[in-house]
Design a protein around this motif. Structure first.
Motif, PDB file in Angstrom:
ATOM      1  N   MET A   1       3.968  42.042  23.762  1.00 31.56           N
ATOM      2  CA  MET A   1       3.631  41.834  22.349  1.00 31.56           C
ATOM      3  C   MET A   1       4.363  40.640  21.770  1.00 31.56           C
ATOM      4  SD  MET A   1       3.649  45.384  20.176  1.00 31.56           S
ATOM      5  CE  MET A   1       3.290  44.520  18.641  1.00 31.56           C
ATOM      6  N   LEU A   2       5.673  40.617  21.992  1.00 27.63           N
ATOM      7  CA  LEU A   2       6.518  39.589  21.398  1.00 27.63           C
ATOM      8  C   LEU A   2       6.164  38.201  21.921  1.00 27.63           C
ATOM      9  CD1 LEU A   2       9.009  39.142  19.538  1.00 27.63           C
ATOM     10  CD2 LEU A   2      10.423  39.320  21.596  1.00 27.63           C
ATOM     11  N   LEU A   3       6.066  38.075  23.251  1.00 26.52           N
ATOM     12  CA  LEU A   3       5.842  36.755  23.845  1.00 26.52           C
ATOM     13  C   LEU A   3       4.413  36.256  23.641  1.00 26.52           C
ATOM     14  CD1 LEU A   3       7.851  36.954  27.207  1.00 26.52           C
ATOM     15  CD2 LEU A   3       8.638  36.364  24.897  1.00 26.52           C
ATOM     16  N   LEU A   4       3.450  37.191  23.544  1.00 30.33           N
ATOM     17  CA  LEU A   4       2.048  36.792  23.384  1.00 30.33           C
ATOM     18  C   LEU A   4       1.648  36.658  21.919  1.00 30.33           C
ATOM     19  CD1 LEU A   4       0.509  39.106  26.123  1.00 30.33           C
ATOM     20  CD2 LEU A   4       0.699  36.623  26.219  1.00 30.33           C
TER      21      LEU A   4
ATOM     22  N   ARG B   1       4.647  29.763  28.148  1.00 23.32           N
ATOM     23  CA  ARG B   1       4.170  28.617  27.349  1.00 23.32           C
ATOM     24  C   ARG B   1       3.632  27.505  28.243  1.00 23.32           C
ATOM     25  NH1 ARG B   1       9.074  29.426  24.748  1.00 23.32           N
ATOM     26  NH2 ARG B   1       9.899  27.477  25.622  1.00 23.32           N
ATOM     27  N   ASN B   2       4.255  27.335  29.406  1.00 22.86           N
ATOM     28  CA  ASN B   2       3.767  26.308  30.341  1.00 22.86           C
ATOM     29  C   ASN B   2       2.363  26.654  30.847  1.00 22.86           C
ATOM     30  OD1 ASN B   2       6.083  24.790  30.115  1.00 22.86           O
ATOM     31  ND2 ASN B   2       7.071  25.680  31.912  1.00 22.86           N
TER      32      ASN B   2
ATOM     33  N   ILE C   1      -0.397  38.798  30.747  1.00 21.10           N
ATOM     34  CA  ILE C   1       0.395  40.017  30.949  1.00 21.10           C
ATOM     35  C   ILE C   1       0.898  40.076  32.393  1.00 21.10           C
ATOM     36  CG2 ILE C   1       0.264  42.546  31.075  1.00 21.10           C
ATOM     37  CD1 ILE C   1      -1.665  42.415  28.663  1.00 21.10           C
ATOM     38  N   GLU C   2       0.016  39.736  33.330  1.00 19.40           N
ATOM     39  CA  GLU C   2       0.403  39.725  34.749  1.00 19.40           C
ATOM     40  C   GLU C   2       1.543  38.736  34.985  1.00 19.40           C
ATOM     41  OE1 GLU C   2      -1.678  39.059  39.152  1.00 19.40           O
ATOM     42  OE2 GLU C   2      -2.643  38.293  37.344  1.00 19.40           O
ATOM     43  N   LEU C   3       1.458  37.553  34.366  1.00 14.01           N
ATOM     44  CA  LEU C   3       2.512  36.542  34.521  1.00 14.01           C
ATOM     45  C   LEU C   3       3.836  37.060  33.966  1.00 14.01           C
ATOM     46  CD1 LEU C   3       2.230  32.745  33.775  1.00 14.01           C
ATOM     47  CD2 LEU C   3       4.203  34.042  32.989  1.00 14.01           C
TER      48      LEU C   3
ATOM     49  N   PHE D   1       5.683  30.952  20.845  1.00 10.76           N
ATOM     50  CA  PHE D   1       6.907  31.698  20.525  1.00 10.76           C
ATOM     51  C   PHE D   1       8.075  31.273  21.413  1.00 10.76           C
ATOM     52  CE2 PHE D   1       9.670  35.463  21.193  1.00 10.76           C
ATOM     53  CZ  PHE D   1      10.208  35.518  19.911  1.00 10.76           C
ATOM     54  N   ARG D   2       9.211  30.969  20.775  1.00  9.83           N
ATOM     55  CA  ARG D   2      10.434  30.592  21.492  1.00  9.83           C
ATOM     56  C   ARG D   2      11.570  31.528  21.056  1.00  9.83           C
ATOM     57  NH1 ARG D   2      10.599  25.217  23.592  1.00  9.83           N
ATOM     58  NH2 ARG D   2       8.625  24.129  23.237  1.00  9.83           N
TER      59      ARG D   2
END
Length: 337
Positions: free
Chosen positions: A305-308, A163-164, A25-27, A171-172
């Motif tokens: 939410m979406l990215l995680l 992702r890195n 979340i911090e990133l 998720f892309r």
């Protein structure tokens, strides 16, 4: 598992530990804010948690939501916790003397007491609110679309960085934005509800910008409500992305080119809100005293939410939930913060 307000996908499991989740979340916050400032030429400012209810600065959302109001004896007025900073930001562009082509962003924290809470909605709203001073010649659809592509680019770049750092996340988001108006969407799916139309168009085109929200459609109804005094209903829209975890459309941002005096005049009349004309903010707009601007809000918890790949907004933010939701999430092994 489906309940009245809660969906738990079969076999769902959060891919990160609770500690990893907080670092992720911090990133997201750090990386996305940086991307946004660079791409849109924005600078961070401080923002209010509450405003004077008599100024007309609070966002009315759909016009029926009750702001959290409290008396301030020593000041002699009532404070209203903001619903969003849609109007305040435009005034701030003038007060903070932002030059043409530059703008502001801030952390917006709101309490929406009348929100119906579910997987995506909480009474606590956290978003990046932003506003940019634009040339009146840029009040057009081309400029709006270019700005949308920049924001989607920010999201995609942050997804790559995430992702890195956490290879288990897959998720892309799709960089290719599909643009469609609410009328075109109604024409394509006349027998579906507005929510069902959004679901279908996102299923077909994973990243969608749905334009012209607030206008009355040929059917006589509106796709969705939008306050008459910040977005120009001809030049606004929502960024929608396909959420593979929930298998549905997912609103990430609401944004638009703001009303000029003519658009405000027209929309106040159309929505039956002529009484607002005498409020200080609206007087400034009608007399052309505020900069022309574009702006929006980008949900912080929504983006996380979406990215995680979480299924519930309570996994990425702290809020209050009903007992039924708490019990169901505990049973399914879902940790609500």
């Amino acid at each position: 598992m489906n309940m009245s307000k809660l969906t738990i996908p079969a076999g769902y499991k959060m891919p990160l530990t609770n500690n990893e989740l907080q670092r992720a979340i911090e990133l997201i916050h750090a990386d996305f804010q940086h991307n946004l400032t660079v791409r849109l030429n924005l600078h961070r400012v401080s923002a209010p948690l509450f405003v004077d209810g008599a100024t007309g600065l609070n966002d009315d959302l759909n016009g029926v939501e009750r702001p959290v109001t409290f008396d301030i004896p020593d000041v002699g007025t009532d404070g209203q916790v903001v619903h969003s900073l849609a109007k305040w930001k435009r005034l701030a562009l003038k007060r903070y003397e932002f030059k043409l082509g530059t703008g502001l962003y801030t952390d917006m924290n709101a309490i929406r007491r009348d929100e119906v809470v579910d997987n995506l909605h909480s009474i606590y709203v956290d978003q990046w609110d932003w506003e940019k001073h634009i040339d009146p010649q840029n009040r057009n659809v081309l400029y709006l679309k270019d700005t949308v592509r920049e924001i989607v680019g920010c999201i995609c770049d942050t997804a790559t960085a995430l992702r890195n750092a956490f290879p288990v996340l897959t998720f892309r988001p799709d960089r290719d934005v599909y643009f469609i108006t609410t009328q075109e969407l109604e024409d394509r799916f006349p027998n579906l509800t507005p929510n069902e139309r959004e679901l279908e168009i996102c299923r077909l085109h994973h990243t969608v910008f749905l334009m012209q929200i607030g206008k009355t459609l040929k059917s006589g109804s509106k796709h969705d409500g939008r306050a008459p005094d910040y977005d120009d209903w001809d030049l606004n829209g929502d960024i929608l992305m396909w959420n593979p975890v929930l298998g549905r459309n997912f609103e990430v941002s609401s944004m638009g080119i703001r009303v000029d005096a003519a658009a405000l005049d027209r929309q106040l009349e159309e929505s039956g809100c002529n009484q607002r004309r005498n409020l200080p903010f609206h007087q400034m707009l009608l007399h052309g005293e505020l900069p022309q601007s574009i702006g929006g809000g980008i949900g912080q918890s929504r983006l996380c939410m979406l990215l995680l790949g979480t299924c519930h907004i309570g996994e990425v933010q702290v809020s209050l939930w009903d007992q039924e939701t708490l019990r169901a999430c505990e049973k399914a092994g879902i940790t609500l913060l």
